[in-house]
Each structure stands twice: as structure tokens, then as C-alpha cells.
Design a protein around this motif. Structure first.
Motif, mmCIF file in Angstrom:
data_model
loop_
_atom_site.group_PDB
_atom_site.id
_atom_site.type_symbol
_atom_site.label_atom_id
_atom_site.label_comp_id
_atom_site.label_asym_id
_atom_site.label_seq_id
_atom_site.Cartn_x
_atom_site.Cartn_y
_atom_site.Cartn_z
ATOM 1 N N ASN A 53 60.617 54.722 -9.528
ATOM 2 C CA ASN A 53 62.231 54.227 -10.676
ATOM 3 C C ASN A 53 61.448 55.620 -10.619
ATOM 4 N N ASP A 54 62.567 56.885 -11.861
ATOM 5 C CA ASP A 54 62.428 58.078 -12.556
ATOM 6 C C ASP A 54 61.339 58.591 -12.201
ATOM 7 N N ASN A 55 60.261 58.270 -12.402
ATOM 8 C CA ASN A 55 59.262 59.231 -13.196
ATOM 9 C C ASN A 55 57.894 57.979 -11.942
ATOM 10 N N ALA A 56 58.280 57.714 -11.322
ATOM 11 C CA ALA A 56 56.924 57.215 -10.320
ATOM 12 C C ALA A 56 57.514 57.415 -8.559
ATOM 13 N N TYR A 57 56.382 57.532 -8.353
ATOM 14 C CA TYR A 57 56.392 57.527 -6.382
ATOM 15 C C TYR A 57 55.514 56.845 -5.718
ATOM 16 N N VAL A 58 55.998 56.497 -4.472
ATOM 17 C CA VAL A 58 54.612 55.953 -3.384
ATOM 18 C C VAL A 58 54.272 56.663 -2.270
ATOM 19 N N VAL A 59 53.361 57.096 -2.134
ATOM 20 C CA VAL A 59 53.235 57.749 -1.161
ATOM 21 C C VAL A 59 52.271 57.304 -0.633
ATOM 22 N N ALA A 60 52.585 57.847 1.078
ATOM 23 C CA ALA A 60 51.614 57.514 1.995
ATOM 24 C C ALA A 60 50.367 58.565 2.241
ATOM 25 N N LEU A 61 49.357 57.886 1.805
ATOM 26 C CA LEU A 61 47.716 58.012 1.496
ATOM 27 C C LEU A 61 46.956 57.893 2.499
ATOM 28 N N PRO A 62 46.157 58.397 3.715
ATOM 29 C CA PRO A 62 45.004 58.186 3.921
ATOM 30 C C PRO A 62 44.123 57.122 3.628
ATOM 31 N N GLU A 63 43.555 56.553 4.203
ATOM 32 C CA GLU A 63 43.194 54.936 3.328
ATOM 33 C C GLU A 63 41.526 55.592 2.890
ATOM 34 N N ASN A 64 41.333 56.033 3.380
ATOM 35 C CA ASN A 64 39.954 56.288 2.972
ATOM 36 C C ASN A 64 39.710 57.451 1.912
ATOM 37 N N MET A 65 40.786 57.631 0.757
ATOM 38 C CA MET A 65 40.660 58.908 -0.178
ATOM 39 C C MET A 65 40.735 57.405 -1.109
ATOM 40 N N ASN A 66 40.675 56.298 -0.930
ATOM 41 C CA ASN A 66 40.596 55.006 -2.378
ATOM 42 C C ASN A 66 40.978 55.657 -3.137
ATOM 43 N N ILE A 67 42.081 55.775 -3.803
ATOM 44 C CA ILE A 67 42.823 56.047 -4.717
ATOM 45 C C ILE A 67 44.325 54.962 -4.341
ATOM 46 N N SER A 68 44.850 55.129 -5.858
ATOM 47 C CA SER A 68 45.615 54.244 -5.846
ATOM 48 C C SER A 68 47.080 55.462 -5.270
ATOM 49 N N ASN A 69 47.854 54.848 -4.137
ATOM 50 C CA ASN A 69 49.128 55.312 -3.628
ATOM 51 C C ASN A 69 50.589 56.115 -4.199
ATOM 52 N N THR A 70 50.204 55.923 -5.904
ATOM 53 C CA THR A 70 51.218 55.613 -6.902
ATOM 54 C C THR A 70 51.133 57.106 -8.113
ATOM 55 N N PHE A 71 52.566 57.981 -7.557
ATOM 56 C CA PHE A 71 51.910 58.960 -8.584
ATOM 57 C C PHE A 71 53.174 59.461 -9.514
ATOM 58 N N ASN A 72 52.634 59.654 -10.771
ATOM 59 C CA ASN A 72 53.952 60.079 -11.536
ATOM 60 C C ASN A 72 54.608 61.745 -11.246
ATOM 61 N N VAL A 73 55.671 61.318 -11.286
ATOM 62 C CA VAL A 73 56.275 63.156 -10.317
ATOM 63 C C VAL A 73 56.256 63.714 -10.995
ATOM 64 N N ALA A 74 55.057 64.032 -11.781
ATOM 65 C CA ALA A 74 54.325 65.634 -13.021
ATOM 66 C C ALA A 74 53.717 65.658 -11.558
ATOM 67 N N ASP A 75 52.147 64.845 -10.613
ATOM 68 C CA ASP A 75 52.020 65.195 -9.970
ATOM 69 C C ASP A 75 52.536 65.120 -8.401
ATOM 70 N N ILE A 76 53.136 65.189 -8.240
ATOM 71 C CA ILE A 76 54.171 66.091 -7.269
ATOM 72 C C ILE A 76 54.425 66.306 -6.995
ATOM 73 N N TYR A 77 54.920 67.766 -5.901
ATOM 74 C CA TYR A 77 55.024 68.960 -5.614
ATOM 75 C C TYR A 77 55.748 69.241 -4.890
ATOM 76 N N GLU A 78 56.884 69.962 -3.974
ATOM 77 C CA GLU A 78 57.374 70.176 -2.593
ATOM 78 C C GLU A 78 57.178 70.906 -2.263
ATOM 79 N N TYR A 79 56.651 70.444 -1.104
ATOM 80 C CA TYR A 79 55.563 71.453 0.492
ATOM 81 C C TYR A 79 56.543 72.138 0.576
ATOM 82 N N HIS A 80 55.589 73.417 0.546
ATOM 83 C CA HIS A 80 56.834 74.386 1.977
ATOM 84 C C HIS A 80 55.842 74.912 2.659
#
Length: 117
Positions: A53-80
Motif C-alpha cells: 500500500n502507500d506505506n508498506a513495501y516488500v523488499v528482497a532480503l537475503p534469507e540469512n538476515m532473519n527479519i521480516s521483508n515488509t518495510f514501512n516507507v519511512a525505512d526505505i531510502y533511494e539508493y545512489h
């Protein structure tokens, strides 16, 4: 019996005060700003798999991170590639904007996980 109860209470109180003092001294073990365990960290870049939705995204994380792959938009930044994160100053929003093309599934982003505040 009452004397035994009072003696036990006094012993427990003395022990709690000693432990409190010991903990207070341990709290100042690290100078301010040098303890990094709870400071914000950035990982990535990772691909955004889909927008929930407008606040949540699913991110492709490595399995060894052992955390949820759903993030709030406030925790996602554009990569440069140069490592600099560009954000508009005084945009009137308390959270950074979502990736530019949030409908595209192959967007590169670096996500930022914030631990503690």
C-alpha cells in the motif's frame, strides 16, 4: 518473627541499593556517541518486490538476515551509487518519499533499518 521480617527487608533493601549503584556506574561505561549497537543502520541496495500500500513495501532480503521483508516507507531510502542519500529539505513530510516509480518491481533501493531511538 517481626524482627526477622524487618531484618530481611533491610537486607533486601541494602542489596537493591548496591545493585542500583553498580548498574548506574555501568551505564556510564560508554561515552555518549560511542556505543553503536542501537544506532540506525543502512543495508542494501535491495530490490523492491512489490508495493503493499502507500506505506508498506516488500523488499528482497537475503534469507540469512532473519527479519521480516515488509518495510514501512519511512525505512526505505533511494539508493545512489555514490552513497549519498538525497532528500528534499523541509518537504513538510515526516517520512522520506517512496521510491520514484513505486509500481516498478525492479527498483534498486537501499533500505534503512532503525533500531532504537
Amino acid at each position: 518473627m517481626a524482627e526477622d521480617i524487618l531484618a530481611t527487608r533491610d537486607a533486601v533493601q541494602a542489596k537493591l541499593e548496591a545493585t542500583g549503584q553498580k548498574n548506574k556506574e555501568a551505564a556510564y561505561k560508554f561515552p555518549v556517541g560511542t556505543y553503536r549497537k542501537l544506532q540506525p543502520r543502512k543495508y542494501g541496495p535491495f530490490k523492491i518486490l512489490r508495493k503493499i500500500n502507500d506505506n508498506a513495501y516488500v523488499v528482497a532480503l537475503p534469507e540469512n538476515m532473519n527479519i521480516s521483508n515488509t518495510f514501512n516507507v519511512a525505512d526505505i531510502y533511494e539508493y545512489h551509487a555514490d552513497g549519498v542519500i538525497y532528500q528534499k529539505e523541509n518537504s513538510g513530510s515526516s517520512s522520506p518519499p517512496p521510491p520514484k516509480n513505486s509500481e516498478v518491481e525492479e527498483t534498486d533501493v537501499g533500505e534503512s533499518l532503525t533500531y532504537g531511538t
